[in-house]
Design a protein around this motif. Structure first.
Motif, PDB file in Angstrom:
ATOM      1  N   ARG A  48      26.364  37.411  43.567  1.00 54.09           N
ATOM      2  CA  ARG A  48      26.211  37.714  44.990  1.00 54.09           C
ATOM      3  C   ARG A  48      27.274  38.712  45.461  1.00 54.09           C
ATOM      4  O   ARG A  48      27.030  39.491  46.388  1.00 54.09           O
ATOM      5  N   VAL A  49      28.446  38.689  44.849  1.00 53.88           N
ATOM      6  CA  VAL A  49      29.516  39.619  45.241  1.00 53.88           C
ATOM      7  C   VAL A  49      29.701  40.700  44.171  1.00 53.88           C
ATOM      8  O   VAL A  49      30.801  41.212  43.966  1.00 53.88           O
ATOM      9  N   TYR A  50      28.610  41.031  43.508  1.00 50.12           N
ATOM     10  CA  TYR A  50      28.608  42.024  42.424  1.00 50.12           C
ATOM     11  C   TYR A  50      29.291  43.328  42.835  1.00 50.12           C
ATOM     12  O   TYR A  50      30.197  43.818  42.161  1.00 50.12           O
ATOM     13  N   ASP A  51      28.872  43.904  43.956  1.00 50.20           N
ATOM     14  CA  ASP A  51      29.424  45.183  44.391  1.00 50.20           C
ATOM     15  C   ASP A  51      30.899  45.066  44.754  1.00 50.20           C
ATOM     16  O   ASP A  51      31.702  45.954  44.434  1.00 50.20           O
ATOM     17  N   ASN A  52      31.256  43.989  45.429  1.00 51.25           N
ATOM     18  CA  ASN A  52      32.659  43.790  45.787  1.00 51.25           C
ATOM     19  C   ASN A  52      33.538  43.691  44.550  1.00 51.25           C
ATOM     20  O   ASN A  52      34.644  44.242  44.504  1.00 51.25           O
ATOM     21  N   ALA A  53      33.061  42.957  43.555  1.00 52.47           N
ATOM     22  CA  ALA A  53      33.849  42.784  42.335  1.00 52.47           C
ATOM     23  C   ALA A  53      34.069  44.124  41.629  1.00 52.47           C
ATOM     24  O   ALA A  53      35.165  44.403  41.129  1.00 52.47           O
ATOM     25  N   ILE A  54      33.039  44.966  41.601  1.00 53.22           N
ATOM     26  CA  ILE A  54      33.177  46.279  40.967  1.00 53.22           C
ATOM     27  C   ILE A  54      34.184  47.133  41.737  1.00 53.22           C
ATOM     28  O   ILE A  54      35.052  47.791  41.141  1.00 53.22           O
ATOM     29  N   ALA A  55      34.087  47.136  43.071  1.00 45.14           N
ATOM     30  CA  ALA A  55      35.031  47.917  43.874  1.00 45.14           C
ATOM     31  C   ALA A  55      36.459  47.453  43.627  1.00 45.14           C
ATOM     32  O   ALA A  55      37.379  48.273  43.453  1.00 45.14           O
ATOM     33  N   LEU A  56      36.675  46.144  43.632  1.00 42.44           N
ATOM     34  CA  LEU A  56      38.011  45.609  43.384  1.00 42.44           C
ATOM     35  C   LEU A  56      38.526  46.030  42.017  1.00 42.44           C
ATOM     36  O   LEU A  56      39.645  46.534  41.884  1.00 42.44           O
ATOM     37  N   LEU A  57      37.705  45.846  40.977  1.00 47.11           N
ATOM     38  CA  LEU A  57      38.164  46.173  39.626  1.00 47.11           C
ATOM     39  C   LEU A  57      38.368  47.671  39.453  1.00 47.11           C
ATOM     40  O   LEU A  57      39.313  48.097  38.766  1.00 47.11           O
ATOM     41  N   ASN A  58      37.513  48.477  40.065  1.00 47.82           N
ATOM     42  CA  ASN A  58      37.730  49.919  40.004  1.00 47.82           C
ATOM     43  C   ASN A  58      39.072  50.298  40.616  1.00 47.82           C
ATOM     44  O   ASN A  58      39.780  51.180  40.108  1.00 47.82           O
ATOM     45  N   SER A  59      39.434  49.637  41.714  1.00 48.29           N
ATOM     46  CA  SER A  59      40.720  49.950  42.346  1.00 48.29           C
ATOM     47  C   SER A  59      41.880  49.453  41.487  1.00 48.29           C
ATOM     48  O   SER A  59      42.877  50.156  41.310  1.00 48.29           O
ATOM     49  N   ILE A  60      41.759  48.261  40.929  1.00 53.27           N
ATOM     50  CA  ILE A  60      42.823  47.748  40.058  1.00 53.27           C
ATOM     51  C   ILE A  60      43.056  48.678  38.877  1.00 53.27           C
ATOM     52  O   ILE A  60      44.189  49.067  38.561  1.00 53.27           O
ATOM     53  N   ARG A  61      41.958  49.068  38.210  1.00 49.92           N
ATOM     54  CA  ARG A  61      42.077  49.901  37.013  1.00 49.92           C
ATOM     55  C   ARG A  61      42.512  51.336  37.338  1.00 49.92           C
ATOM     56  O   ARG A  61      43.021  52.037  36.466  1.00 49.92           O
ATOM     57  N   SER A  62      42.352  51.767  38.582  1.00 52.78           N
ATOM     58  CA  SER A  62      42.831  53.095  38.958  1.00 52.78           C
ATOM     59  C   SER A  62      44.345  53.201  38.828  1.00 52.78           C
ATOM     60  O   SER A  62      44.886  54.291  38.592  1.00 52.78           O
ATOM     61  N   TYR A  63      45.028  52.058  38.990  1.00 53.53           N
ATOM     62  CA  TYR A  63      46.483  52.061  38.979  1.00 53.53           C
ATOM     63  C   TYR A  63      47.076  51.244  37.828  1.00 53.53           C
ATOM     64  O   TYR A  63      48.266  51.358  37.551  1.00 53.53           O
ATOM     65  N   ASP A  64      46.254  50.446  37.175  1.00 57.82           N
ATOM     66  CA  ASP A  64      46.754  49.566  36.111  1.00 57.82           C
ATOM     67  C   ASP A  64      45.664  49.365  35.066  1.00 57.82           C
ATOM     68  O   ASP A  64      44.928  48.383  35.106  1.00 57.82           O
ATOM     69  N   PRO A  65      45.542  50.292  34.127  1.00 55.49           N
ATOM     70  CA  PRO A  65      44.434  50.240  33.171  1.00 55.49           C
ATOM     71  C   PRO A  65      44.489  49.088  32.181  1.00 55.49           C
ATOM     72  O   PRO A  65      43.465  48.727  31.604  1.00 55.49           O
ATOM     73  N   GLU A  66      45.652  48.488  31.986  1.00 52.23           N
ATOM     74  CA  GLU A  66      45.813  47.552  30.880  1.00 52.23           C
ATOM     75  C   GLU A  66      45.958  46.079  31.274  1.00 52.23           C
ATOM     76  O   GLU A  66      45.818  45.206  30.424  1.00 52.23           O
ATOM     77  N   VAL A  67      46.265  45.784  32.518  1.00 49.52           N
ATOM     78  CA  VAL A  67      46.544  44.387  32.880  1.00 49.52           C
ATOM     79  C   VAL A  67      45.336  43.499  32.567  1.00 49.52           C
ATOM     80  O   VAL A  67      44.197  43.835  32.910  1.00 49.52           O
ATOM     81  N   PRO A  68      45.537  42.344  31.905  1.00 45.93           N
ATOM     82  CA  PRO A  68      44.417  41.430  31.649  1.00 45.93           C
ATOM     83  C   PRO A  68      43.850  40.867  32.952  1.00 45.93           C
ATOM     84  O   PRO A  68      44.602  40.537  33.879  1.00 45.93           O
ATOM     85  N   VAL A  69      42.521  40.787  33.003  1.00 45.22           N
ATOM     86  CA  VAL A  69      41.841  40.216  34.172  1.00 45.22           C
ATOM     87  C   VAL A  69      40.837  39.183  33.672  1.00 45.22           C
ATOM     88  O   VAL A  69      40.072  39.452  32.740  1.00 45.22           O
ATOM     89  N   PHE A  70      40.832  38.004  34.306  1.00 44.48           N
ATOM     90  CA  PHE A  70      39.917  36.923  33.941  1.00 44.48           C
ATOM     91  C   PHE A  70      39.033  36.574  35.131  1.00 44.48           C
ATOM     92  O   PHE A  70      39.507  36.497  36.269  1.00 44.48           O
TER      93      PHE A  70
END
Length: 295
Positions: free
Chosen positions: A12-34
């Motif tokens: 249900r929050v598919y788009d939100n999750a992608i936006a969040l992860l895109n922003s995280i990876r823009s500044y931190d490509p390697e941090v583990p995310v679960f």
């Protein structure tokens, strides 16, 4: 020592999750995310963010199911608006030694995992102005203050539950079980009038069990805000600023995240960072260019 980020999401929050992860990876490509699934409908979002950003499923889904069942046993059916939101509390028992939890209606503007560096000194970190702007609203009822459940100093540490950090061992399973049962017998402590679920319980738990806490905005020089309901932030190169101060993150808590809403164009930038807009949206923009938001 393992460090990383947890999110809770479903399809249900598919788009939100992608936006969040895109922003995280823009500044931190390697941090583990679960990813902790909000419910059983999570395969689409899990597959996508795994392929895009190597997001892993929480490794013990059986524990998540057992924890959810326990929440249902401890709290009356009408106590919590959305009981599955309590799944975020499982982060204390996951694979990460130090962790950051982030809601999916957030985008970040820096290497957000740097927040974890402060955990060498404290057991819990937040980064918001709830204490200053909202007080106890959406957390505790007046009863808590009137009956001295917490001191005035402790009540200055209330926080929004959308972004915070802690570490494994700060709360044990036994402590959590005991505090949840305590909460279940004291409905009068909490302010659920606006439909919040996890925030009051999480605040009670942290104030009771983690004595060393730190709010990143409580610095002599201050930090910018993070609420999308604030209209004065200025955008530059897809980053928001409060005057000359770069925001750490933006949170749409209680603010509609929709076309025409606050900072929608910025959210769209991060949502479609690695793909084009969907066909229906491109057609809409051709027919009605005046409603276009910049990318």
């Amino acid at each position: 020592m393992s460090r990383g980020i947890y999110i809770v999401a479903n399809d249900r929050v598919y788009d939100n999750a992608i936006a969040l992860l895109n922003s995280i990876r823009s500044y931190d490509p390697e941090v583990p995310v679960f990813l902790i699934p909000f419910n059983e409908e999570y395969q689409k979002v899990a597959d996508t963010i795994n392929k895009l950003h190597n997001v892993q499923l929480f490794p013990n889904l059986e524990f998540i199911d057992q924890f959810t069942k326990k929440i249902g046993e401890i709290f009356d059916r009408d106590f919590l608006a959305l009981p599955n939101k309590m799944r975020k509390l499982a982060v204390w028992f996951g694979p990460l030694d130090e962790f950051l939890y982030i809601d999916t209606d957030i985008i970040v503007f820096n290497k957000i995992s740097d927040v974890l560096n402060k955990l060498s000194e404290v057991g819990f970190i937040c980064c918001d102005y709830h204490h200053a702007n909202e007080g106890l609203r959406n957390i505790f009822s007046p009863y808590v203050k009137e009956h001295n459940i917490f001191t005035e100093t402790e009540l200055q540490d209330v926080f929004n539950s959308g972004l915070w950090a802690s570490k494994k061992g700060a709360i044990t399973e036994q402590q959590m079980d005991e505090i949840l049962r305590e909460c279940a017998t004291h409905r009068e402590y909490f302010d659920f009038t606006q439909g919040v679920t996890d925030q009051p319980i999480l605040n009670y738990m942290v104030l009771k069990l983690i004595p060393k806490r730190y709010n990143l905005v409580k610095t002599p020089e201050g930090e910018p805000g993070s609420w999308a309901g604030s209209k004065h932030f200025q955008e530059k190169d897809h980053v928001l600023y409060d005057q000359d101060k770069r925001l750490i993150y933006l949170h749409w808590a209680g603010t509609p995240l929709k076309p025409g809403g606050a900072y929608w164009d910025l959210w769209e930038h991060y949502r479609y960072l690695h793909e084009g807009r969907p066909a229906w949206q491109r057609k809409l923009l051709r027919l009605f260019p005046f409603v276009a938001t910049r990318t």
